[in-house]
Design a protein around this motif. Sequence first.
Motif, PDB file in Angstrom:
ATOM      1  N   ALA A  75     -32.339 -24.579  26.838  1.00  0.00           N
ATOM      2  CA  ALA A  75     -32.280 -24.214  25.629  1.00  0.00           C
ATOM      3  C   ALA A  75     -31.599 -22.894  25.367  1.00  0.00           C
ATOM      4  O   ALA A  75     -31.902 -21.913  26.089  1.00  0.00           O
ATOM      5  CB  ALA A  75     -33.663 -24.099  25.145  1.00  0.00           C
ATOM      6  N   ARG A  76     -30.742 -22.801  24.528  1.00  0.00           N
ATOM      7  CA  ARG A  76     -30.025 -21.769  24.073  1.00  0.00           C
ATOM      8  C   ARG A  76     -30.260 -21.306  22.685  1.00  0.00           C
ATOM      9  O   ARG A  76     -30.093 -21.856  21.785  1.00  0.00           O
ATOM     10  CB  ARG A  76     -28.332 -22.118  23.986  1.00  0.00           C
ATOM     11  CG  ARG A  76     -27.316 -20.979  23.669  1.00  0.00           C
ATOM     12  CD  ARG A  76     -26.195 -21.283  23.925  1.00  0.00           C
ATOM     13  NE  ARG A  76     -25.634 -22.629  23.414  1.00  0.00           N
ATOM     14  CZ  ARG A  76     -24.564 -23.006  23.451  1.00  0.00           C
ATOM     15  NH1 ARG A  76     -23.603 -22.467  24.291  1.00  0.00           N
ATOM     16  NH2 ARG A  76     -24.263 -24.225  22.791  1.00  0.00           N
TER      17      ARG A  76
ATOM     18  N   GLY B 102     -31.957 -23.877  20.117  1.00  0.00           N
ATOM     19  CA  GLY B 102     -33.089 -23.913  19.601  1.00  0.00           C
ATOM     20  C   GLY B 102     -33.996 -23.131  20.459  1.00  0.00           C
ATOM     21  O   GLY B 102     -33.836 -22.524  21.635  1.00  0.00           O
ATOM     22  N   LEU B 103     -35.208 -22.820  19.736  1.00  0.00           N
ATOM     23  CA  LEU B 103     -36.396 -22.164  20.774  1.00  0.00           C
ATOM     24  C   LEU B 103     -36.735 -23.132  21.987  1.00  0.00           C
ATOM     25  O   LEU B 103     -36.771 -24.342  21.871  1.00  0.00           O
ATOM     26  CB  LEU B 103     -37.547 -21.939  19.751  1.00  0.00           C
ATOM     27  CG  LEU B 103     -37.421 -21.068  18.668  1.00  0.00           C
ATOM     28  CD1 LEU B 103     -38.512 -21.292  17.598  1.00  0.00           C
ATOM     29  CD2 LEU B 103     -37.022 -19.735  19.045  1.00  0.00           C
ATOM     30  N   ALA B 104     -36.812 -22.382  23.083  1.00  0.00           N
ATOM     31  CA  ALA B 104     -36.814 -23.123  24.272  1.00  0.00           C
ATOM     32  C   ALA B 104     -38.367 -24.097  24.193  1.00  0.00           C
ATOM     33  O   ALA B 104     -38.086 -25.489  24.757  1.00  0.00           O
ATOM     34  CB  ALA B 104     -37.105 -22.119  25.531  1.00  0.00           C
TER      35      ALA B 104
ATOM     36  N   LEU C  43     -37.734 -28.234  24.752  1.00  0.00           N
ATOM     37  CA  LEU C  43     -38.343 -28.857  25.887  1.00  0.00           C
ATOM     38  C   LEU C  43     -39.409 -29.921  25.301  1.00  0.00           C
ATOM     39  O   LEU C  43     -39.794 -31.025  25.882  1.00  0.00           O
ATOM     40  CB  LEU C  43     -39.031 -27.824  26.815  1.00  0.00           C
ATOM     41  CG  LEU C  43     -37.796 -27.079  27.457  1.00  0.00           C
ATOM     42  CD1 LEU C  43     -38.863 -25.959  28.235  1.00  0.00           C
ATOM     43  CD2 LEU C  43     -37.102 -27.780  28.347  1.00  0.00           C
ATOM     44  N   LEU C  44     -40.367 -29.595  24.202  1.00  0.00           N
ATOM     45  CA  LEU C  44     -41.427 -30.532  23.927  1.00  0.00           C
ATOM     46  C   LEU C  44     -40.466 -31.726  23.125  1.00  0.00           C
ATOM     47  O   LEU C  44     -40.973 -32.897  23.293  1.00  0.00           O
ATOM     48  CB  LEU C  44     -42.325 -29.749  22.927  1.00  0.00           C
ATOM     49  CG  LEU C  44     -43.169 -29.043  23.434  1.00  0.00           C
ATOM     50  CD1 LEU C  44     -44.131 -28.016  22.423  1.00  0.00           C
ATOM     51  CD2 LEU C  44     -44.066 -29.572  24.407  1.00  0.00           C
TER      52      LEU C  44
ATOM     53  N   LEU D 209     -42.699 -33.244  32.631  1.00  0.00           N
ATOM     54  CA  LEU D 209     -42.001 -32.004  32.515  1.00  0.00           C
ATOM     55  C   LEU D 209     -42.126 -30.983  33.653  1.00  0.00           C
ATOM     56  O   LEU D 209     -43.493 -30.669  33.922  1.00  0.00           O
ATOM     57  CB  LEU D 209     -42.561 -31.467  31.229  1.00  0.00           C
ATOM     58  CG  LEU D 209     -41.843 -30.242  30.700  1.00  0.00           C
ATOM     59  CD1 LEU D 209     -40.283 -30.162  30.389  1.00  0.00           C
ATOM     60  CD2 LEU D 209     -42.534 -29.608  29.329  1.00  0.00           C
ATOM     61  N   VAL D 210     -41.017 -30.677  34.091  1.00  0.00           N
ATOM     62  CA  VAL D 210     -41.129 -29.524  35.129  1.00  0.00           C
ATOM     63  C   VAL D 210     -40.605 -28.318  34.724  1.00  0.00           C
ATOM     64  O   VAL D 210     -39.330 -28.176  34.353  1.00  0.00           O
ATOM     65  CB  VAL D 210     -40.436 -30.021  36.563  1.00  0.00           C
ATOM     66  CG1 VAL D 210     -40.536 -29.171  37.569  1.00  0.00           C
ATOM     67  CG2 VAL D 210     -40.984 -31.569  37.013  1.00  0.00           C
TER      68      VAL D 210
END
Length: 178
Positions: A42-43, A92-94, A98-99, A108-109
């Motif tokens: 995520a950037r 986007g926000l990390a 990820l979610l 999810l790791v």
Amino acid sequence: MSVLAVRRIVVGVDGSAESAVALRWACREAGLRGAEVHAVHAREAPCHSMASYAVPAQGWSPDDDDDIDVMWQSVMPDHISGVQVRTQVVDGLAARVLLEHCQGADMLVLGTVSDTPGAQRSAGPVIRACLRRAPCPVVVISAAQDPLPRWDTPARGAGMHLSAPVPTAAAVPAGACG
């Protein structure tokens, strides 16, 4: 006629040694489960509220792609027998990224700095958000759990192989934390 579902393990990658450990663990686990690995970076965009005298950062530059390529080379295991690894860079926000990407995933790791309970940085805000809201099990791996030698900066080929035993990790079922 039924369509076979692809088993998928999502890994958050930020270029740190801890995210490299998480990616190696996910690759070993994917090999055992017959799953593919989806490594997501995520950037985050620069802060929008800047002082009036601050010079705004430039948008995309060719160097950004070079930095991302170096990051992927530094964390990617050299030998991944029979495991497909897809990489993706998302703005986007990390935690949000990820979610969104772990929807429908087997797990999810994420990598963490410390596995000591109560440590200052044992679980940062991204890990806590994912533990609270992920629709799948979340595995949090620390570099201390990696059987391979630690290094200051991950480097391509620096002790990265898959013949080491699989470390244990704490898996938290979805919805168990809140």
